[in-house]
Design a protein around this motif. Structure first.
Motif, PDB file in Angstrom:
ATOM      1  N   THR A 102       0.603  -1.215  -0.124  1.00  0.00           N
ATOM      2  CA  THR A 102       0.150   0.384   0.085  1.00  0.00           C
ATOM      3  C   THR A 102       1.172   1.286  -0.212  1.00  0.00           C
ATOM      4  O   THR A 102       0.753   2.199  -0.751  1.00  0.00           O
ATOM      5  CB  THR A 102      -0.617   0.000   1.114  1.00  0.00           C
ATOM      6  N   ALA A 103       2.400   1.535   1.203  1.00  0.00           N
ATOM      7  CA  ALA A 103       3.325   2.400   0.932  1.00  0.00           C
ATOM      8  C   ALA A 103       3.766   2.345  -0.657  1.00  0.00           C
ATOM      9  O   ALA A 103       3.622   3.811  -0.767  1.00  0.00           O
ATOM     10  CB  ALA A 103       3.793   2.083   2.162  1.00  0.00           C
ATOM     11  N   LEU A 104       3.779   1.588  -1.099  1.00  0.00           N
ATOM     12  CA  LEU A 104       4.450   1.127  -2.703  1.00  0.00           C
ATOM     13  C   LEU A 104       4.000   2.189  -3.366  1.00  0.00           C
ATOM     14  O   LEU A 104       3.847   2.845  -4.252  1.00  0.00           O
ATOM     15  CB  LEU A 104       5.155   0.271  -3.001  1.00  0.00           C
ATOM     16  N   ARG A 105       1.873   1.668  -3.353  1.00  0.00           N
ATOM     17  CA  ARG A 105       1.045   2.025  -4.274  1.00  0.00           C
ATOM     18  C   ARG A 105       1.254   3.745  -4.296  1.00  0.00           C
ATOM     19  O   ARG A 105       0.834   3.967  -5.336  1.00  0.00           O
ATOM     20  CB  ARG A 105       0.299   1.371  -4.361  1.00  0.00           C
ATOM     21  N   GLU A 106       1.362   3.834  -2.940  1.00  0.00           N
ATOM     22  CA  GLU A 106       0.772   5.891  -2.964  1.00  0.00           C
ATOM     23  C   GLU A 106       2.332   6.308  -3.189  1.00  0.00           C
ATOM     24  O   GLU A 106       1.661   7.139  -3.673  1.00  0.00           O
ATOM     25  CB  GLU A 106       0.041   6.046  -1.560  1.00  0.00           C
ATOM     26  N   TYR A 107       3.743   6.203  -3.035  1.00  0.00           N
ATOM     27  CA  TYR A 107       4.186   6.656  -3.220  1.00  0.00           C
ATOM     28  C   TYR A 107       4.590   6.282  -5.103  1.00  0.00           C
ATOM     29  O   TYR A 107       5.099   7.522  -5.450  1.00  0.00           O
ATOM     30  CB  TYR A 107       5.969   6.048  -3.069  1.00  0.00           C
ATOM     31  N   THR A 108       3.981   5.592  -5.765  1.00  0.00           N
ATOM     32  CA  THR A 108       4.347   4.748  -7.035  1.00  0.00           C
ATOM     33  C   THR A 108       3.564   6.683  -7.581  1.00  0.00           C
ATOM     34  O   THR A 108       3.648   6.850  -8.875  1.00  0.00           O
ATOM     35  CB  THR A 108       4.557   4.116  -7.372  1.00  0.00           C
TER      36      THR A 108
END
Length: 80
Positions: free
Chosen positions: A66-72
């Motif tokens: 989820t954090a990766l998705r937000e960052y990308t």
């Protein structure tokens, strides 16, 4: 930016270690930890991304995906 490299950094190193590595790369020095990347620019990108993801995971109690998705998503928005 390579997602597997960022994931490896998030899983392997602490926020403090990544901050020190990011500062070393920015100062054109060799970091104490191994940061994957073809050149200093890619290494800096990976360290910065890992730091942002860790921070998001801690502050918002998110899992890595989820954090990766937000960052990308933020990266895509800044480019467009």
């Amino acid at each position: 930016m390579k997602i597997p490299a960022i994931k490896q950094l998030v899983e392997k190193y602490s926020k403090d270690e990544l901050e020190k590595a990011e500062a070393a790369i920015a100062d054109e020095q060799k970091p104490e930890i191994e940061i994957p990347g073809e050149d200093e620019g890619e290494q800096l990108t990976h360290a910065y991304a890992a730091l942002q993801i860790i921070q998001s995971m801690e502050e918002n109690e998110l899992d890595f995906k989820t954090a990766l998705r937000e960052y990308t998503g933020r990266v895509r928005n800044s480019i467009s």
